[in-house]
Enzyme design. Sequence first.
Site, PDB file in Angstrom:
ATOM      1  N   HIS A 152      -1.156  25.187 103.126  1.00  0.00           N
ATOM      2  CA  HIS A 152      -0.117  24.555 103.938  1.00  0.00           C
ATOM      3  C   HIS A 152      -0.786  23.859 105.117  1.00  0.00           C
ATOM      4  O   HIS A 152      -0.457  22.721 105.448  1.00  0.00           O
ATOM      5  CB  HIS A 152       0.877  25.605 104.442  1.00  0.00           C
ATOM      6  CG  HIS A 152       1.872  25.049 105.418  1.00  0.00           C
ATOM      7  ND1 HIS A 152       1.590  24.876 106.760  1.00  0.00           N
ATOM      8  CD2 HIS A 152       3.149  24.617 105.239  1.00  0.00           C
ATOM      9  CE1 HIS A 152       2.645  24.362 107.365  1.00  0.00           C
ATOM     10  NE2 HIS A 152       3.609  24.200 106.465  1.00  0.00           N
ATOM     11  N   GLY A 153      -1.719  24.547 105.767  1.00  0.00           N
ATOM     12  CA  GLY A 153      -2.535  23.937 106.809  1.00  0.00           C
ATOM     13  C   GLY A 153      -2.083  24.182 108.236  1.00  0.00           C
ATOM     14  O   GLY A 153      -2.858  23.971 109.172  1.00  0.00           O
ATOM     15  N   ASP A 154      -0.823  24.627 108.426  1.00  0.00           N
ATOM     16  CA  ASP A 154      -0.331  24.868 109.789  1.00  0.00           C
ATOM     17  C   ASP A 154       0.773  25.924 109.729  1.00  0.00           C
ATOM     18  O   ASP A 154       1.888  25.724 110.209  1.00  0.00           O
ATOM     19  CB  ASP A 154       0.204  23.564 110.392  1.00  0.00           C
ATOM     20  CG  ASP A 154       0.483  23.675 111.889  1.00  0.00           C
ATOM     21  OD1 ASP A 154       0.019  24.649 112.517  1.00  0.00           O
ATOM     22  OD2 ASP A 154       1.167  22.786 112.429  1.00  0.00           O
ATOM     23  N   LEU A 155       0.459  27.072 109.151  1.00  0.00           N
ATOM     24  CA  LEU A 155       1.482  28.042 108.769  1.00  0.00           C
ATOM     25  C   LEU A 155       1.764  29.056 109.879  1.00  0.00           C
ATOM     26  O   LEU A 155       1.354  30.209 109.823  1.00  0.00           O
ATOM     27  CB  LEU A 155       1.084  28.758 107.472  1.00  0.00           C
ATOM     28  CG  LEU A 155       2.183  29.603 106.811  1.00  0.00           C
ATOM     29  CD1 LEU A 155       3.430  28.781 106.552  1.00  0.00           C
ATOM     30  CD2 LEU A 155       1.661  30.227 105.536  1.00  0.00           C
TER      31      LEU A 155
ATOM     32  N   ASN B 227       7.111  27.073 110.721  1.00  0.00           N
ATOM     33  CA  ASN B 227       6.892  26.154 109.605  1.00  0.00           C
ATOM     34  C   ASN B 227       7.222  26.746 108.239  1.00  0.00           C
ATOM     35  O   ASN B 227       6.695  26.308 107.217  1.00  0.00           O
ATOM     36  CB  ASN B 227       5.457  25.618 109.627  1.00  0.00           C
ATOM     37  CG  ASN B 227       5.305  24.520 110.665  1.00  0.00           C
ATOM     38  OD1 ASN B 227       6.282  24.021 111.215  1.00  0.00           O
ATOM     39  ND2 ASN B 227       4.070  24.145 110.952  1.00  0.00           N
TER      40      ASN B 227
END
Length: 286
Positions: free
Chosen positions: A192-195, A199
């Site tokens: 996801h990269g920004d969890l 988010n």
Amino acid sequence: MNNDLKIYLSKILNESITGVSKVHGGDISKAYRIDTPNNPYFLKYNEDSNALKMFQAETYGLQLISETNTIKTPKVLACDTFEGAAFLLMAFIESKLPTPADFKNLGQQLALLHTCTSKHFGLKQDNFIGRLHQNNKPNTNWVDFYTKERLLSQLKLAEQKQLLSKNECPPVQKIEDTLIILFTDIKPALLHGDLWSGNYLISNDGSPYLIDPAVYYGHNEVDIAMTKLFGGFDSSFYDAYNAHFKNDKNTLARIEIYQLYYLLVHLNLFGRSYYGSVNSILKKYF
């Protein structure tokens, strides 16, 4: 929201708009709930010069996650501009507070997402982490990728902003010497990269949804590190996730080093309040 935009959106939806209300939570874009006789929709609206690129990257990330059939994302209906501003129009997900069972589902489905792999770390295109550019240049070496495309990019920016001194930013060789010991046998996983807690959503029917991604292929523990940065998720999430991915003797150290990237991002976005956390990890490992 002005009336001309409402008319434009109603043409895209082919439905009359019966109500518009502001939605709170984002600090980058304005957000609205749009109601029609048949469905609710979610609109992100931003007048920044980079906004269309940000929304296009978000659209790509949502679709990439959705195509794995592991965890849901909101359906994107339009990504466009109107009178010089950019907007992203999506389905509105009616959500509820998560139960331990919901967190268990989220952990299981995130683990399935992380089984989706690639030949390279990175991605075929760059994207954004918050408002900041995120480099995704593909690389077969995780130490090299994480050093250059993650830590160095943010360290250089912090130095340019005079948030870190040159002496506080470790040289490339020092970073790589540390990481090569800790980063072993790592396979690319779709992240996801920004969890963080803002988010993901749990829909009223209990389905987990991921929103606002900053996707790329990296070490699965990066997403876990972000979940733990600001308090952590329910223990049932980690129990379910760890049934698929086991920890080892270096997991805790890697978690801190992955959190360093996000702390640097926050330092560069929000300023000196994150300096102490950044400096502590830099001193500890580099």
